[in-house]
Design a protein around this motif. Structure first.
Motif, PDB file in Angstrom:
ATOM      1  N   PRO A  32       0.807  -1.217   0.000  1.00  0.00           N
ATOM      2  CA  PRO A  32       0.000   0.000   0.000  1.00  0.00           C
ATOM      3  C   PRO A  32       0.842   1.269   0.000  1.00  0.00           C
ATOM      4  CG  PRO A  32      -0.839  -1.567   1.586  1.00  0.00           C
ATOM      5  CD  PRO A  32       0.472  -2.099   1.107  1.00  0.00           C
ATOM      6  N   LEU A  33       0.248   2.343  -0.532  1.00  0.00           N
ATOM      7  CA  LEU A  33       0.893   3.638  -0.596  1.00  0.00           C
ATOM      8  C   LEU A  33       0.451   4.518   0.568  1.00  0.00           C
ATOM      9  CD1 LEU A  33       0.510   4.224  -4.429  1.00  0.00           C
ATOM     10  CD2 LEU A  33       2.422   3.205  -3.229  1.00  0.00           C
ATOM     11  N   ALA A  34       0.841   5.782   0.551  1.00  0.00           N
ATOM     12  CA  ALA A  34       0.517   6.703   1.640  1.00  0.00           C
ATOM     13  C   ALA A  34      -0.947   7.082   1.626  1.00  0.00           C
ATOM     14  CB  ALA A  34       1.375   7.955   1.516  1.00  0.00           C
ATOM     15  N   THR A  35      -1.438   7.560   2.755  1.00  0.00           N
ATOM     16  CA  THR A  35      -2.854   7.894   2.933  1.00  0.00           C
ATOM     17  C   THR A  35      -3.247   9.104   2.106  1.00  0.00           C
ATOM     18  OG1 THR A  35      -2.713   7.059   5.165  1.00  0.00           O
ATOM     19  CG2 THR A  35      -4.599   8.457   4.641  1.00  0.00           C
ATOM     20  N   SER A  36      -4.424   9.061   1.462  1.00  0.00           N
ATOM     21  CA  SER A  36      -4.969  10.185   0.721  1.00  0.00           C
ATOM     22  C   SER A  36      -5.820  11.034   1.658  1.00  0.00           C
ATOM     23  CB  SER A  36      -5.831   9.686  -0.442  1.00  0.00           C
ATOM     24  OG  SER A  36      -5.084   8.861  -1.287  1.00  0.00           O
ATOM     25  N   ALA A  37      -6.023  12.298   1.271  1.00  0.00           N
ATOM     26  CA  ALA A  37      -6.831  13.201   2.088  1.00  0.00           C
ATOM     27  C   ALA A  37      -8.307  12.897   1.927  1.00  0.00           C
ATOM     28  CB  ALA A  37      -6.547  14.639   1.681  1.00  0.00           C
ATOM     29  N   LEU A  38      -9.042  13.105   2.975  1.00  0.00           N
ATOM     30  CA  LEU A  38     -10.489  12.883   2.968  1.00  0.00           C
ATOM     31  C   LEU A  38     -11.196  14.127   2.456  1.00  0.00           C
ATOM     32  CD1 LEU A  38     -13.094  11.426   3.763  1.00  0.00           C
ATOM     33  CD2 LEU A  38     -12.809  12.343   6.047  1.00  0.00           C
ATOM     34  N   PRO A  39     -11.963  14.022   1.340  1.00  0.00           N
ATOM     35  CA  PRO A  39     -12.742  15.173   0.885  1.00  0.00           C
ATOM     36  C   PRO A  39     -13.923  15.429   1.811  1.00  0.00           C
ATOM     37  CG  PRO A  39     -13.008  13.276  -0.580  1.00  0.00           C
ATOM     38  CD  PRO A  39     -12.082  12.860   0.512  1.00  0.00           C
ATOM     39  N   PRO A  40     -14.410  16.682   1.855  1.00  0.00           N
ATOM     40  CA  PRO A  40     -15.528  16.980   2.744  1.00  0.00           C
ATOM     41  C   PRO A  40     -16.798  16.276   2.308  1.00  0.00           C
ATOM     42  CG  PRO A  40     -15.065  18.830   1.282  1.00  0.00           C
ATOM     43  CD  PRO A  40     -13.957  17.842   1.095  1.00  0.00           C
ATOM     44  N   MET A  72     -11.477   4.331   5.592  1.00  0.00           N
ATOM     45  CA  MET A  72     -12.580   5.223   5.250  1.00  0.00           C
ATOM     46  C   MET A  72     -12.080   6.440   4.486  1.00  0.00           C
ATOM     47  SD  MET A  72     -15.888   5.638   5.472  1.00  0.00           S
ATOM     48  CE  MET A  72     -16.598   4.780   6.918  1.00  0.00           C
ATOM     49  N   ASP A  73     -10.972   7.020   4.919  1.00  0.00           N
ATOM     50  CA  ASP A  73     -10.422   8.190   4.245  1.00  0.00           C
ATOM     51  C   ASP A  73     -10.071   7.887   2.798  1.00  0.00           C
ATOM     52  OD1 ASP A  73     -10.679   9.478   6.645  1.00  0.00           O
ATOM     53  OD2 ASP A  73      -8.528   9.661   7.046  1.00  0.00           O
ATOM     54  N   ARG A  74      -9.389   6.768   2.590  1.00  0.00           N
ATOM     55  CA  ARG A  74      -8.995   6.399   1.239  1.00  0.00           C
ATOM     56  C   ARG A  74     -10.217   6.124   0.356  1.00  0.00           C
ATOM     57  NH1 ARG A  74      -3.834   5.097  -0.027  1.00  0.00           N
ATOM     58  NH2 ARG A  74      -2.278   5.099   1.641  1.00  0.00           N
ATOM     59  N   ALA A  75     -11.213   5.485   0.911  1.00  0.00           N
ATOM     60  CA  ALA A  75     -12.418   5.176   0.139  1.00  0.00           C
ATOM     61  C   ALA A  75     -13.161   6.442  -0.264  1.00  0.00           C
ATOM     62  CB  ALA A  75     -13.332   4.254   0.940  1.00  0.00           C
ATOM     63  N   MET A  76     -13.265   7.400   0.654  1.00  0.00           N
ATOM     64  CA  MET A  76     -13.935   8.654   0.338  1.00  0.00           C
ATOM     65  C   MET A  76     -13.189   9.416  -0.758  1.00  0.00           C
ATOM     66  SD  MET A  76     -16.701   8.726   2.077  1.00  0.00           S
ATOM     67  CE  MET A  76     -17.208  10.438   1.893  1.00  0.00           C
ATOM     68  N   ALA A  77     -11.859   9.372  -0.710  1.00  0.00           N
ATOM     69  CA  ALA A  77     -11.069   9.997  -1.762  1.00  0.00           C
ATOM     70  C   ALA A  77     -11.298   9.286  -3.100  1.00  0.00           C
ATOM     71  CB  ALA A  77      -9.593   9.983  -1.394  1.00  0.00           C
ATOM     72  N   LEU A  79     -13.944   7.780  -4.125  1.00  0.00           N
ATOM     73  CA  LEU A  79     -15.250   8.146  -4.680  1.00  0.00           C
ATOM     74  C   LEU A  79     -15.129   9.335  -5.615  1.00  0.00           C
ATOM     75  CD1 LEU A  79     -17.797   7.918  -1.710  1.00  0.00           C
ATOM     76  CD2 LEU A  79     -17.853   6.584  -3.825  1.00  0.00           C
ATOM     77  N   ASP A  80     -14.314  10.304  -5.255  1.00  0.00           N
ATOM     78  CA  ASP A  80     -14.140  11.484  -6.091  1.00  0.00           C
ATOM     79  C   ASP A  80     -13.186  11.221  -7.253  1.00  0.00           C
ATOM     80  OD1 ASP A  80     -15.908  12.969  -4.608  1.00  0.00           O
ATOM     81  OD2 ASP A  80     -14.371  13.841  -3.319  1.00  0.00           O
ATOM     82  N   ILE A  81     -12.110  10.519  -6.991  1.00  0.00           N
ATOM     83  CA  ILE A  81     -11.135  10.234  -8.048  1.00  0.00           C
ATOM     84  C   ILE A  81     -11.774   9.450  -9.195  1.00  0.00           C
ATOM     85  CG2 ILE A  81      -9.037   8.929  -8.573  1.00  0.00           C
ATOM     86  CD1 ILE A  81      -8.122   9.581  -5.687  1.00  0.00           C
ATOM     87  N   HIS A  82     -12.627   8.485  -8.850  1.00  0.00           N
ATOM     88  CA  HIS A  82     -13.219   7.595  -9.854  1.00  0.00           C
ATOM     89  C   HIS A  82     -14.703   7.887 -10.063  1.00  0.00           C
ATOM     90  CE1 HIS A  82      -9.508   5.286  -9.783  1.00  0.00           C
ATOM     91  NE2 HIS A  82      -9.610   5.175  -8.464  1.00  0.00           N
ATOM     92  N   GLY A 227     -22.071   0.238 -10.724  1.00  0.00           N
ATOM     93  CA  GLY A 227     -21.711   1.635 -10.582  1.00  0.00           C
ATOM     94  C   GLY A 227     -21.464   2.105  -9.165  1.00  0.00           C
ATOM     95  N   ARG A 228     -21.197   1.175  -8.250  1.00  0.00           N
ATOM     96  CA  ARG A 228     -20.854   1.536  -6.868  1.00  0.00           C
ATOM     97  C   ARG A 228     -19.407   1.164  -6.569  1.00  0.00           C
ATOM     98  NH1 ARG A 228     -26.268  -0.162  -6.538  1.00  0.00           N
ATOM     99  NH2 ARG A 228     -27.630   1.517  -5.754  1.00  0.00           N
ATOM    100  N   LEU A 229     -18.859   1.795  -5.564  1.00  0.00           N
ATOM    101  CA  LEU A 229     -17.471   1.577  -5.195  1.00  0.00           C
ATOM    102  C   LEU A 229     -17.311   0.383  -4.276  1.00  0.00           C
ATOM    103  CD1 LEU A 229     -14.492   2.722  -5.130  1.00  0.00           C
ATOM    104  CD2 LEU A 229     -15.165   3.866  -3.009  1.00  0.00           C
ATOM    105  N   LEU A 230     -16.346  -0.472  -4.589  1.00  0.00           N
ATOM    106  CA  LEU A 230     -15.814  -1.442  -3.639  1.00  0.00           C
ATOM    107  C   LEU A 230     -14.336  -1.089  -3.493  1.00  0.00           C
ATOM    108  CD1 LEU A 230     -16.368  -5.246  -3.318  1.00  0.00           C
ATOM    109  CD2 LEU A 230     -14.076  -4.282  -3.147  1.00  0.00           C
ATOM    110  N   PHE A 231     -13.928  -0.825  -2.265  1.00  0.00           N
ATOM    111  CA  PHE A 231     -12.546  -0.400  -2.023  1.00  0.00           C
ATOM    112  C   PHE A 231     -11.913  -1.334  -1.007  1.00  0.00           C
ATOM    113  CE2 PHE A 231      -9.115   2.070  -0.161  1.00  0.00           C
ATOM    114  CZ  PHE A 231      -8.521   2.623  -1.284  1.00  0.00           C
ATOM    115  N   ALA A 232     -10.806  -1.962  -1.397  1.00  0.00           N
ATOM    116  CA  ALA A 232     -10.087  -2.895  -0.526  1.00  0.00           C
ATOM    117  C   ALA A 232      -8.711  -2.342  -0.194  1.00  0.00           C
ATOM    118  CB  ALA A 232      -9.962  -4.253  -1.208  1.00  0.00           C
TER     119      ALA A 232
END
Length: 234
Positions: A32-40, A72-77, A79-82, A227-232
């Protein structure tokens, strides 16, 4: 590439790899890579005639803290990226591969109400060759039998000759973009059922698929849809 254990998934062009074999391949693991920021989170505006608009925040997401914060933070990010590949934002699905396979680590997150429902899912035998119950390494390479991390888009209900009813997945990142080629799907399996867990103290291992209990699959298959996100992540 060996094809003997593969069958076509109806409703998709993927060729299935069986998710319950005995051999494995040695491949380079993905880390895994570094943590992404959580969008509002979105804020809803509620107005009444003649009154100033009042900003009303949506309910808190996962108020009980069921899901690990980094996940949770990575998954929320994601959602916006993809957002073009995962346009539905009513709910998303997360998998925490840091947790033991006997624990609930597949989460359905209600993005409207904020609630979280936890289920169990398997990891690949290549990610845990010693069958310790913990996934250690991850790969996107065919025949590695490892789980892959990253963002997936659910691609609708499928049906395979070996696994039966399932949910198709499209990998959206370099760490999992061969998911269709590898036939990484969500399907039911005996080694993910409660009686297996009670007997062994952990779930069995897949070929990299997100195998779940047979009793959990019908609801997941309907609710995951397309069309929904699955994030592992791990």
């Amino acid at each position: 590439m060996r094809l003997a254990r593969r069958g076509f998934i109806l409703g998709g062009a993927a060729i299935l790899s069986g998710c319950a074999a005995t051999s494995s391949s040695q491949t380079a693991g993905f880390r895994p890579l570094a943590t992404s920021a959580l969008p509002p989170r979105p804020v809803l505006a509620r107005a009444a005639p003649g009154l100033q608009t009042v900003q009303v925040a949506s309910p808190p997401l996962d108020p009980s803290g069921v899901v690990r914060k980094e996940l949770m933070d990575r998954a929320m990010a994601a959602l916006d990226i993809h957002h073009r590949r995962v346009p539905l934002r009513d709910r998303m699905y997360l998998v925490d591969f840091k947790k033991y396979s006997g624990e609930e680590r597949l989460y359905e997150v209600d993005l409207v109400a904020g609630n979280v429902t936890a289920l169990r899912t398997c990891h690949g035998r290549g990610s845990d060759p010693a069958h310790s119950g913990f996934a250690r390494d991850f790969s996107n390479i065919p025949e590695s039998y490892m789980s892959s991390v990253g963002a997936y888009a659910t691609a609708g209900a499928g049906h395979g000759a070996q696994q039966g009813p399932n949910v198709l997945l499209d990998g959206l990142e370099y760490s999992n973009d061969r998911a269709r080629e590898r036939a990484i799907i969500v399907h039911g399996a005996d080694y993910a059922d409660p009686d297996f867990l009670a007997r062994e103290g952990k779930l069995g291992r897949s070929y990299g698929c997100f195998s779940v209990a047979h009793t959990d699959l019908p609801s997941l298959r309907e609710r995951m849809g397309e069309g929904r996100l699955l994030f592992a992540w791990a």
